[in-house]
Every structure is written in structure tokens, then in C-alpha cells.
Motif scaffolding. Structure first.
Motif, mmCIF file in Angstrom:
data_model
loop_
_atom_site.group_PDB
_atom_site.id
_atom_site.type_symbol
_atom_site.label_atom_id
_atom_site.label_comp_id
_atom_site.label_asym_id
_atom_site.label_seq_id
_atom_site.Cartn_x
_atom_site.Cartn_y
_atom_site.Cartn_z
ATOM 1 N N ILE A 1 46.478 49.747 39.817
ATOM 2 C CA ILE A 1 45.783 48.713 39.050
ATOM 3 C C ILE A 1 46.756 47.630 38.642
ATOM 4 N N GLY A 2 47.909 48.042 38.143
ATOM 5 C CA GLY A 2 48.903 47.061 37.714
ATOM 6 C C GLY A 2 49.344 46.173 38.850
ATOM 7 N N PHE A 3 49.422 46.746 40.033
ATOM 8 C CA PHE A 3 49.835 45.983 41.207
ATOM 9 C C PHE A 3 48.823 44.904 41.551
ATOM 10 N N LEU A 4 47.570 45.225 41.321
ATOM 11 C CA LEU A 4 46.528 44.264 41.690
ATOM 12 C C LEU A 4 46.038 43.462 40.487
ATOM 13 N N VAL A 5 46.921 43.178 39.562
ATOM 14 C CA VAL A 5 46.530 42.274 38.475
ATOM 15 C C VAL A 5 46.501 40.886 39.079
ATOM 16 N N PHE A 6 45.607 40.743 39.945
ATOM 17 C CA PHE A 6 45.366 39.517 40.695
ATOM 18 C C PHE A 6 46.639 38.958 41.284
ATOM 19 N N LEU A 7 46.969 39.472 42.418
ATOM 20 C CA LEU A 7 48.206 39.167 43.115
ATOM 21 C C LEU A 7 48.454 37.684 43.268
ATOM 22 N N PHE A 8 47.404 36.914 43.519
ATOM 23 C CA PHE A 8 47.651 35.506 43.775
ATOM 24 C C PHE A 8 47.266 34.567 42.640
ATOM 25 N N GLU B 1 42.617 53.981 46.869
ATOM 26 C CA GLU B 1 42.994 54.314 45.492
ATOM 27 C C GLU B 1 42.769 53.121 44.574
ATOM 28 N N SER B 2 43.154 51.957 45.062
ATOM 29 C CA SER B 2 43.014 50.737 44.281
ATOM 30 C C SER B 2 41.552 50.409 44.031
ATOM 31 N N LEU B 3 40.729 50.531 45.062
ATOM 32 C CA LEU B 3 39.307 50.233 44.931
ATOM 33 C C LEU B 3 38.632 51.153 43.919
ATOM 34 N N ILE B 4 38.974 52.423 43.962
ATOM 35 C CA ILE B 4 38.386 53.389 43.032
ATOM 36 C C ILE B 4 38.826 53.089 41.598
ATOM 37 N N ASP B 5 40.124 52.853 41.399
ATOM 38 C CA ASP B 5 40.631 52.512 40.067
ATOM 39 C C ASP B 5 39.992 51.225 39.564
ATOM 40 N N ARG B 6 39.860 50.283 40.462
ATOM 41 C CA ARG B 6 39.261 48.982 40.133
ATOM 42 C C ARG B 6 37.833 49.163 39.635
ATOM 43 N N ASN C 1 34.699 32.645 47.897
ATOM 44 C CA ASN C 1 33.912 33.656 47.187
ATOM 45 C C ASN C 1 34.725 34.930 46.951
ATOM 46 N N GLY C 2 35.546 35.297 47.934
ATOM 47 C CA GLY C 2 36.418 36.455 47.765
ATOM 48 C C GLY C 2 37.432 36.222 46.661
ATOM 49 N N PHE C 3 37.955 35.018 46.623
ATOM 50 C CA PHE C 3 38.908 34.651 45.575
ATOM 51 C C PHE C 3 38.235 34.739 44.208
ATOM 52 N N LYS C 4 36.996 34.244 44.117
ATOM 53 C CA LYS C 4 36.272 34.290 42.847
ATOM 54 C C LYS C 4 36.026 35.732 42.408
ATOM 55 N N ASP C 5 35.765 36.600 43.384
ATOM 56 C CA ASP C 5 35.550 38.008 43.069
ATOM 57 C C ASP C 5 36.786 38.614 42.435
ATOM 58 N N GLN C 6 37.946 38.305 42.990
ATOM 59 C CA GLN C 6 39.192 38.809 42.422
ATOM 60 C C GLN C 6 39.488 38.156 41.082
ATOM 61 N N LEU C 7 39.133 36.888 40.965
ATOM 62 C CA LEU C 7 39.342 36.187 39.705
ATOM 63 C C LEU C 7 38.505 36.821 38.599
ATOM 64 N N PHE D 1 37.571 39.871 38.484
ATOM 65 C CA PHE D 1 38.208 41.152 38.154
ATOM 66 C C PHE D 1 39.389 40.944 37.218
ATOM 67 N N GLU D 2 40.221 39.942 37.513
ATOM 68 C CA GLU D 2 41.388 39.710 36.668
ATOM 69 C C GLU D 2 40.993 39.328 35.251
#
Length: 226
Positions: free
Chosen positions: A6-13, A92-97, A143-149, A151-152
Motif C-alpha cells: 500500500i505504501g508503495f502505491l501511494v500514487f506513484l505518479f 497483493e496490492s489490489l487486494i490491500d487497495r 480515466n485510469g489516472f483519475k481512478d488512481q487519483l 484512491f490517493e
């Protein structure tokens, strides 16, 4: 791979784009030169269900997005990237997310589409070239970027509401002494103590968050489809 997914994917970009300066623009430009290939065989159909977490479906569109982030990031640090390892880390990331999103909902945290769109337009207006470069590099749509945004933004509110950690001066000094071992070029303590404290706070936050997610995971119904 990172210990705290989860920490790794704190919105990578988005972390790079928000308040993007010359140094960060250079970083994006350099990272865009990475020659990590993501083949069609590695992707899954966007409509396929890759996992079910407590009754919530996770689809291929999100899998592909996270997979590309992890693989491209790993490619920046490793000469060879193990696709099976990336696939496992992605699941693992998807499940934690998803578990985090479910917990956030229980806490009454909900980021509206209006908020996401407003934030996106701000990023786009202030860092258009960097955004375009990054979307191309990670092979994702707006749209993918917005999805991650989304989440962050959810994650940030969840952290503020549920996680509280502190770092003492003694812990910062101990961290400095460890960093200094075998490193004569390290700056003086006073020069980097604030940076060290911030790093320790982030580390403790990641650990506390992952512990919270892992505890929820123990009593969750999870089914991986791929």
C-alpha cells in the motif's frame, strides 16, 4: 518488491506531478527513457474479474494499471524483472487497495467525482507536459489516472483520520547514527534531521497502515481469479 505494498502505491505518479518543479520534471523525463516492455500477453481483459474482496469485484482495468506501475518502477532499479513476481505483487496490492477502500467507506470517507475532476484539472493545467509524458510511460488513460487519483485522495483522508504516529528526537538521532556508519560523506545532523524525521514518520505510517490492513485481511473473504 517493497514490503509495504500500500505504501508503495501511494500514487506513484501523482506525488511527482503535484507541485512539480524542474528537478521532478527532469526525473520524469529520465524515467520515461526506461526500456521496460509490457506485452499484451501480460495484460488481462479490462472487463475480466481478477479478484473478489468481501463481495467487491476487482477488474482487469485496475489490474493492468497497477501492474504497469509496479513493473516500470521495478525496471528502474533491477536489471531483470521477474514477471511472476510483479504479478504476485500486483494481486497483493489490489487486494490491500480494495480492503483500504472498504475501510475508508466504513469511516465515512468518500471522494466525489467532482473533487477528483477538480484535482485532475489542477494537475493538468499546472503540469501538462509532465502529465502527458507520464500517461504515455505508464500506458494509461486519463480515466485510469483519475481512478488512481481518487484512491490517493481516499488514502490521504484515511491516514489522517485513523493513523497517528510520532517520532522522538532520540529516534531521529539513532537513525542518523545508523546512516552515518560507513558513510563519511553524510551531512551534519542538523542539516538533515528534518529529512530524517520525515522519513521515519513515513516509515511508521506505512507500517501502521499495513498492520491495519493485514488485520482486516485475516477476517476477509478473498478470492483470486487469476
Amino acid at each position: 518488491m517493497k514490503n509495504y505494498i500500500i505504501g508503495f502505491l501511494v500514487f506513484l505518479f501523482a506525488g511527482i506531478l503535484v507541485g512539480c518543479g524542474d528537478d521532478n520534471e527532469k526525473e520524469i523525463e529520465e524515467s520515461s527513457e526506461q526500456k521496460v516492455e509490457i506485452t499484451e500477453a501480460e495484460k488481462v481483459d479490462e472487463t475480466d474479474i481478477v479478484a473478489v474482496v468481501n463481495g467487491d469485484d476487482i477488474k482487469g482495468e485496475t489490474y493492468n494499471l497497477v501492474y504497469s506501475q509496479l513493473k516500470l518502477h521495478a525496471g528502474a532499479f533491477e536489471e531483470e524483472v521477474d514477471n511472476n513476481e510483479i504479478k504476485q505483487a500486483t494481486m497483493e496490492s489490489l487486494i490491500d487497495r480494495q480492503l483500504l477502500l472498504q475501510q475508508a467507506k466504513e469511516e465515512g470517507i468518500e471522494i466525489t467525482e467532482e473533487v477528483v475532476n477538480s484535482e485532475f484539472e489542477t494537475i493538468k493545467s499546472e503540469n501538462k507536459e509532465a502529465l502527458e509524458t507520464l500517461l504515455e510511460q505508464y500506458q494509461i488513460t486519463e480515466n485510469g489516472f483519475k481512478d488512481q487519483l481518487k484512491f490517493e485522495l481516499t488514502l490521504n483522508e484515511f491516514l489522517a483520520k485513523t493513523i497517528e504516529v510520532t517520532v522522538t528526537d532520540e529516534e531521529v538521532e539513532e537513525q542518523y547514527e545508523k546512516a552515518k556508519e560507513g558513510n563519511d560523506s553524510i551531512p551534519e545532523f542538523e542539516e538533515i534531521k528534518d529529512q530524517l524525521k520525515k522519513q521515519l514518520l513515513q516509515q511508521k505510517t506505512d507500517e501502521a497502515l499495513q498492520a491495519k490492513i493485514d488485520k482486516v485481511k485475516e477476517k476477509s473473504e478473498i478470492e483470486e481469479k487469476i
